[in-house]
Design a protein around this motif. Structure first.
Motif, PDB file in Angstrom:
ATOM      1  N   ALA A 152       0.782  -1.174   0.163  1.00  0.00           N
ATOM      2  CA  ALA A 152       0.095  -0.235  -0.122  1.00  0.00           C
ATOM      3  C   ALA A 152       0.935   1.269  -0.087  1.00  0.00           C
ATOM      4  O   ALA A 152       0.741   2.151  -1.089  1.00  0.00           O
ATOM      5  CB  ALA A 152      -0.877  -0.061   1.209  1.00  0.00           C
TER       6      ALA A 152
ATOM      7  N   GLN B 112       4.890 -11.600  -3.502  1.00  0.00           N
ATOM      8  CA  GLN B 112       4.890 -10.124  -3.109  1.00  0.00           C
ATOM      9  C   GLN B 112       6.056  -9.412  -2.625  1.00  0.00           C
ATOM     10  O   GLN B 112       6.427  -8.372  -3.020  1.00  0.00           O
ATOM     11  CB  GLN B 112       4.148 -10.272  -1.716  1.00  0.00           C
ATOM     12  CG  GLN B 112       3.888  -8.723  -1.115  1.00  0.00           C
ATOM     13  CD  GLN B 112       2.876  -8.925  -0.040  1.00  0.00           C
ATOM     14  OE1 GLN B 112       1.741  -9.495  -0.332  1.00  0.00           O
ATOM     15  NE2 GLN B 112       3.147  -8.179   1.065  1.00  0.00           N
TER      16      GLN B 112
ATOM     17  N   ALA C 240      -0.410   2.924   6.348  1.00  0.00           N
ATOM     18  CA  ALA C 240      -0.281   1.754   5.525  1.00  0.00           C
ATOM     19  C   ALA C 240       0.523   0.817   6.348  1.00  0.00           C
ATOM     20  O   ALA C 240       1.419   0.215   5.666  1.00  0.00           O
ATOM     21  CB  ALA C 240       0.182   2.259   4.127  1.00  0.00           C
TER      22      ALA C 240
ATOM     23  N   GLY D 130       0.088  -1.963   8.275  1.00  0.00           N
ATOM     24  CA  GLY D 130      -0.381  -3.336   8.672  1.00  0.00           C
ATOM     25  C   GLY D 130      -1.217  -3.434   9.591  1.00  0.00           C
ATOM     26  O   GLY D 130      -1.586  -2.442  10.561  1.00  0.00           O
TER      27      GLY D 130
ATOM     28  N   ALA E 230      -4.921   2.324   4.643  1.00  0.00           N
ATOM     29  CA  ALA E 230      -4.896   1.646   3.388  1.00  0.00           C
ATOM     30  C   ALA E 230      -4.228   0.192   3.637  1.00  0.00           C
ATOM     31  O   ALA E 230      -3.383  -0.058   4.315  1.00  0.00           O
ATOM     32  CB  ALA E 230      -3.894   2.281   2.396  1.00  0.00           C
ATOM     33  N   GLY E 231      -4.682  -1.044   2.965  1.00  0.00           N
ATOM     34  CA  GLY E 231      -4.046  -2.076   3.101  1.00  0.00           C
ATOM     35  C   GLY E 231      -4.487  -2.758   4.421  1.00  0.00           C
ATOM     36  O   GLY E 231      -5.628  -2.571   5.056  1.00  0.00           O
ATOM     37  N   ASP E 232      -3.592  -3.694   4.916  1.00  0.00           N
ATOM     38  CA  ASP E 232      -3.806  -4.591   6.089  1.00  0.00           C
ATOM     39  C   ASP E 232      -4.245  -3.849   7.290  1.00  0.00           C
ATOM     40  O   ASP E 232      -4.512  -4.110   8.519  1.00  0.00           O
ATOM     41  CB  ASP E 232      -2.631  -5.625   6.377  1.00  0.00           C
ATOM     42  CG  ASP E 232      -2.432  -6.508   5.263  1.00  0.00           C
ATOM     43  OD1 ASP E 232      -3.222  -6.732   4.607  1.00  0.00           O
ATOM     44  OD2 ASP E 232      -1.565  -7.318   5.634  1.00  0.00           O
TER      45      ASP E 232
ATOM     46  N   GLY F 286      -4.930 -10.154  -0.498  1.00  0.00           N
ATOM     47  CA  GLY F 286      -4.254  -8.983   0.299  1.00  0.00           C
ATOM     48  C   GLY F 286      -3.536  -8.012  -0.478  1.00  0.00           C
ATOM     49  O   GLY F 286      -4.146  -6.892  -0.245  1.00  0.00           O
ATOM     50  N   LEU F 287      -2.556  -8.242  -1.228  1.00  0.00           N
ATOM     51  CA  LEU F 287      -2.001  -7.268  -2.038  1.00  0.00           C
ATOM     52  C   LEU F 287      -2.910  -6.512  -2.914  1.00  0.00           C
ATOM     53  O   LEU F 287      -2.859  -5.197  -2.845  1.00  0.00           O
ATOM     54  CB  LEU F 287      -0.656  -7.634  -2.664  1.00  0.00           C
ATOM     55  CG  LEU F 287       0.067  -6.872  -3.603  1.00  0.00           C
ATOM     56  CD1 LEU F 287       1.610  -7.056  -3.433  1.00  0.00           C
ATOM     57  CD2 LEU F 287      -0.479  -7.109  -4.918  1.00  0.00           C
TER      58      LEU F 287
ATOM     59  N   ALA G 276      -5.057  -3.991  -1.096  1.00  0.00           N
ATOM     60  CA  ALA G 276      -4.095  -2.900  -0.668  1.00  0.00           C
ATOM     61  C   ALA G 276      -3.720  -1.911  -2.036  1.00  0.00           C
ATOM     62  O   ALA G 276      -3.994  -0.805  -1.773  1.00  0.00           O
ATOM     63  CB  ALA G 276      -2.932  -3.510  -0.259  1.00  0.00           C
TER      64      ALA G 276
ATOM     65  N   ASP H  42      -6.891   0.323  -2.678  1.00  0.00           N
ATOM     66  CA  ASP H  42      -7.012   1.367  -1.883  1.00  0.00           C
ATOM     67  C   ASP H  42      -6.424   2.411  -2.511  1.00  0.00           C
ATOM     68  O   ASP H  42      -6.969   3.611  -2.392  1.00  0.00           O
ATOM     69  CB  ASP H  42      -6.671   0.874  -0.559  1.00  0.00           C
ATOM     70  CG  ASP H  42      -7.592  -0.165   0.092  1.00  0.00           C
ATOM     71  OD1 ASP H  42      -8.656  -0.451  -0.391  1.00  0.00           O
ATOM     72  OD2 ASP H  42      -6.950  -0.484   1.284  1.00  0.00           O
TER      73      ASP H  42
ATOM     74  N   ILE I 136     -13.381  -3.853  -0.950  1.00  0.00           N
ATOM     75  CA  ILE I 136     -13.085  -4.603   0.056  1.00  0.00           C
ATOM     76  C   ILE I 136     -14.148  -5.655   0.535  1.00  0.00           C
ATOM     77  O   ILE I 136     -13.618  -7.020   0.809  1.00  0.00           O
ATOM     78  CB  ILE I 136     -12.570  -3.742   1.434  1.00  0.00           C
ATOM     79  CG1 ILE I 136     -11.122  -2.948   1.138  1.00  0.00           C
ATOM     80  CG2 ILE I 136     -12.215  -4.418   2.522  1.00  0.00           C
ATOM     81  CD1 ILE I 136     -11.180  -1.603   1.835  1.00  0.00           C
TER      82      ILE I 136
END
Ligand code: PHB
Length: 394
Positions: free
Chosen positions: A13, A102, A160, A162, A286-288, A300-301, A304, A307, A338
């Protein structure tokens, strides 16, 4: 220090956002608590949605992926010792499945960002996000464990960072709602020096449960099996892992799984999680930091990056035209995508795992779900559209 956008976290992200903002002429600084080697060495899933691959090419970041990635026309589902090839390319008008780990994406993005003169501070500690409910937010941090406290003033702060980072906690608990589901199983993942066993990913639900056959290169294979999330990896000898992989991936036609030296293994728990809303004052998550999916759909990626694509456009509109409209709608816009990613990841996870906590009725329903995909083009297309990436709905 001062910048326009202060980004906490150098994962997908944060890095994609820094690149997208740079292209729009907006400055940013990334603060990351881990070292560069840790960021570049953390092993995660490896499937990129079709539009992410296109975006990387548009940004001039796709060269190594083109050479070293694996481009599959579809995936294989397996149950009852039978395989079903889902031809994603045919079902989605030409969209492919790209397998590119990733951490390889992160290496490419970090190198390009630094080459562009972008600022990424690794190994910072004590990061704290402040005053996001005012017009002058800032972030405090130390370089390394010992540095003096420094301050990064910015117009906007992006969390961003996590699931465990300070980003989400900077939204007062009274202002957010968290939705969570913990699964009663985890994944045991391995990397093995072995030849390719199959030409595409296999997602299997057979014998004692889930197995996934993936790849990293012609010489290195990535595989997973469902296990108890609290189990100790020491209980899993290489022989026991191979025996389980053989049992869960066996077919009637004599196909053979290729074994090799296992050089990395670990167990991860599976969870689904969403925090709403994803913004508060001048802070945007954003993201996790805001949402977790179990890895079964490899979303997952991709979520992110989705977003920050929306967020970068909203920030661009703010800086170029002084319009806040897209920024104000950011959370509502991305949450629609999401929740569909959450739904798909939950569907793939429940359909493909054996769950002793479920009734025999529910277990039969999952087999019916798989058989529905086998017999209905509409069901197969729905799975394929989700897997290669849903269209944007901004
Ligand atoms: C992987 O290659 O690590 C991988 C692939 C597909 C998934 C999850 C992980 O759904």
């Amino acid at each position: 220090m001062r910048t326009q956008v202060g980004i906490v976290g150098c994962g997908p992200a944060g890095l994609f956002l820094a690149h997208l903002l740079h292209r729009a002429g907006i400055e940013s600084v990334i603060l990351e608590s881990r070292s560069r080697a840790d960021v570049e060495g953390t092993i995660r899933a490896g499937v990129l949605e079709h539009w992410v691959v296109e975006l990387m090419h548009q940004m001039g970041l796709g060269e190594r992926m083109k050479r070293e990635g694996h481009f599959h026309t579809g995936i294989t589902l397996q149950w009852n010792r039978q395989r079903l090839h889902l031809d994603m390319e045919e079902l989605t008008n030409g969209k492919k499945v790209t397998v590119y780990a990733q951490h390889e994406v992160l290496k490419d993005l970090i190198a390009a960002r630094l080459a562009d003169g972008g600022e990424i501070l690794f190994s910072v500690s004590g990061t704290a996000i402040r005053d996001v409910d005012t017009d002058r937010p800032f972030i405090t941090f130390r370089r390394g464990a010992e540095g003096a406290e420094e301050r990064l003033d910015c117009d906007y702060v992006i969390g961003a960072d996590g699931f465990h980072g300070p980003g989400r906690q900077a939204i007062p608990a009274s202002q957010r709602t968290e939705y969570q589901k913990i699964y009663p199983f985890g994944w045991l993942g391995i990397l093995a020096r072995a030849p390719l066993s199959w030409h595409e990913l296999i997602y299997a639900n057979q014998g004692e449960g889930f197995a996934l056959l993936s790849t990293r290169s012609p010489e290195i294979q990535r595989m997973y099996i469902q296990c108890d999330p609290k189990d100790d990896i020491a209980n899993w000898s290489d022989r026991r892992i191979w025996d389980q992989l053989h049992a869960r991936l066996a077919t009637e036609d004599g196909w053979q799984l290729q074994e090799g030296e296992i050089f990395q293994k670990g167990i991860i728990p599976l969870r689904s999680f969403v925090c709403e809303p994803m913004q508060y004052g001048r802070l945007f998550l954003a993201g996790d930091a805001a949402h977790i999916v179990p890895p079964t759909g490899a979303k997952g990626l991709n979520l992110a990056v989705a977003d920050v694509l929306v967020l970068s456009r909203a920030l661009e509109e703010k800086y170029r035209r002084n319009s806040s409209e897209k920024l104000e709608r950011y959370s509502a816009t991305v949450l629609r995508r999401i929740w569909k990613g959450e739904r798909f990841s939950w569907y793939m996870t429940t359909m493909l795992h054996r769950n002793e906590g479920e009734t025999p009725f529910e277990q039969r329903i999952h087999l019916a779900d798989l058989d529905f995909v086998r017999t209905s083009r509409a069901a197969a297309t729905a799975l394929a559209e989700n897997y290669v990436g849903l269209p944007f709905d901004e």
